[in-house]
Design a protein around this motif. Structure first.
Motif, short mmCIF file in Angstrom:
data_model
loop_
_atom_site.label_atom_id
_atom_site.label_comp_id
_atom_site.label_asym_id
_atom_site.label_seq_id
_atom_site.Cartn_x
_atom_site.Cartn_y
_atom_site.Cartn_z
N LEU A 131 36.85 45.62 31.14
CA LEU A 131 38.26 45.51 30.82
C LEU A 131 38.94 44.36 31.56
N HIS A 132 38.34 43.94 32.67
CA HIS A 132 38.96 42.90 33.50
C HIS A 132 37.89 42.39 34.47
N TYR A 133 37.78 41.08 34.62
CA TYR A 133 36.78 40.52 35.52
C TYR A 133 37.26 39.14 35.95
N ASP A 134 37.81 39.04 37.15
CA ASP A 134 38.38 37.79 37.63
C ASP A 134 37.90 37.46 39.04
N LEU A 135 37.61 36.18 39.25
CA LEU A 135 37.20 35.68 40.56
C LEU A 135 38.39 35.07 41.27
N HIS A 136 38.53 35.41 42.54
CA HIS A 136 39.62 34.90 43.38
C HIS A 136 39.04 34.28 44.64
N ALA A 137 39.79 33.38 45.24
CA ALA A 137 39.45 32.80 46.54
C ALA A 137 40.53 33.21 47.53
N ALA A 138 40.12 33.61 48.72
CA ALA A 138 41.08 33.99 49.75
C ALA A 138 41.79 32.75 50.27
N ARG A 139 43.08 32.77 50.31
CA ARG A 139 43.85 31.61 50.77
C ARG A 139 43.62 31.31 52.24
N ASP A 140 43.50 32.36 53.04
CA ASP A 140 43.40 32.18 54.49
C ASP A 140 41.97 32.03 55.00
N THR A 141 40.99 32.31 54.15
CA THR A 141 39.58 32.25 54.56
C THR A 141 38.80 31.59 53.43
N PRO A 142 38.59 30.29 53.49
CA PRO A 142 38.00 29.58 52.35
C PRO A 142 36.57 29.99 52.00
N ASP A 143 35.89 30.69 52.90
CA ASP A 143 34.53 31.13 52.61
C ASP A 143 34.49 32.50 51.94
N ARG A 144 35.65 33.13 51.75
CA ARG A 144 35.69 34.48 51.18
C ARG A 144 36.16 34.45 49.73
N PHE A 145 35.35 35.07 48.88
CA PHE A 145 35.66 35.20 47.47
C PHE A 145 35.84 36.67 47.15
N VAL A 146 36.74 36.97 46.21
CA VAL A 146 36.99 38.35 45.82
C VAL A 146 36.93 38.45 44.30
N MET A 147 36.08 39.33 43.82
CA MET A 147 35.98 39.61 42.40
C MET A 147 36.75 40.91 42.16
N ILE A 148 37.74 40.86 41.28
CA ILE A 148 38.51 42.05 40.93
C ILE A 148 38.14 42.41 39.50
N GLU A 149 37.64 43.63 39.35
CA GLU A 149 37.07 44.06 38.07
C GLU A 149 37.67 45.40 37.65
N ARG A 150 37.65 45.64 36.35
CA ARG A 150 37.97 46.98 35.83
C ARG A 150 36.97 47.27 34.72
N TRP A 151 36.40 48.46 34.81
CA TRP A 151 35.38 48.90 33.86
C TRP A 151 35.82 50.18 33.19
N GLN A 152 35.32 50.39 31.99
CA GLN A 152 35.69 51.57 31.22
C GLN A 152 35.33 52.85 31.97
N ASP A 153 34.18 52.86 32.64
CA ASP A 153 33.74 54.03 33.39
C ASP A 153 32.55 53.65 34.28
N ASP A 154 32.05 54.59 35.01
CA ASP A 154 30.91 54.33 35.91
C ASP A 154 29.68 53.86 35.15
N ALA A 155 29.46 54.40 33.97
CA ALA A 155 28.26 54.04 33.20
C ALA A 155 28.29 52.57 32.80
N THR A 156 29.46 52.04 32.42
CA THR A 156 29.52 50.63 32.05
C THR A 156 29.32 49.74 33.26
N LEU A 157 29.81 50.15 34.41
CA LEU A 157 29.57 49.37 35.63
C LEU A 157 28.09 49.41 35.99
N ASP A 158 27.47 50.56 35.87
CA ASP A 158 26.04 50.66 36.17
C ASP A 158 25.23 49.77 35.23
N ARG A 159 25.60 49.71 33.95
CA ARG A 159 24.90 48.81 33.02
C ARG A 159 25.11 47.36 33.41
#
Length: 95
Positions: free
Chosen positions: A37-65
């Motif tokens: 449902l949602h899958y976006d990559l972000h970079a931390a402003r204060d820590t250039p070596d840190r990346f954050v992926m924010i995701e939304r999945w329909q349910d646990d089964a879709t994430l497991d797949r």
């Protein structure tokens, strides 16, 4: 029930560019997966070596797949030896 995921990936400074490239490579195929449902990559402003992926999945089964896909396996291989940490939080959407 929808499931949110926050994945925090911290690159070794000398591998920041390679980690960034590897993370970008999984965005499009992950968004194309059934149940993503949602899958976006972000970079931390204060820590250039840190990346954050924010995701939304329909349910646990879709994430497991998702975690069993070839592109996710390729990401794991690409990050091997290039990160200082990976933290994955599975979150229940409350509102």
């Amino acid at each position: 029930m929808p499931l949110s995921v926050v994945a925090t990936i911290t690159a070794q400074p000398e591998h920041r560019s390679a980690v960034h490239t590897a993370l970008l490579a999984v965005v499009a195929p992950s968004r194309a997966e059934a149940g993503c449902l949602h899958y976006d990559l972000h970079a931390a402003r204060d820590t250039p070596d840190r990346f954050v992926m924010i995701e939304r999945w329909q349910d646990d089964a879709t994430l497991d797949r998702h975690m069993a896909t070839p592109h996710f396996a390729a990401l794991g291989a690409a990050l091997d030896g290039k990160v200082t940490g990976v933290n994955i939080d599975r979150l229940d959407l409350l509102s």
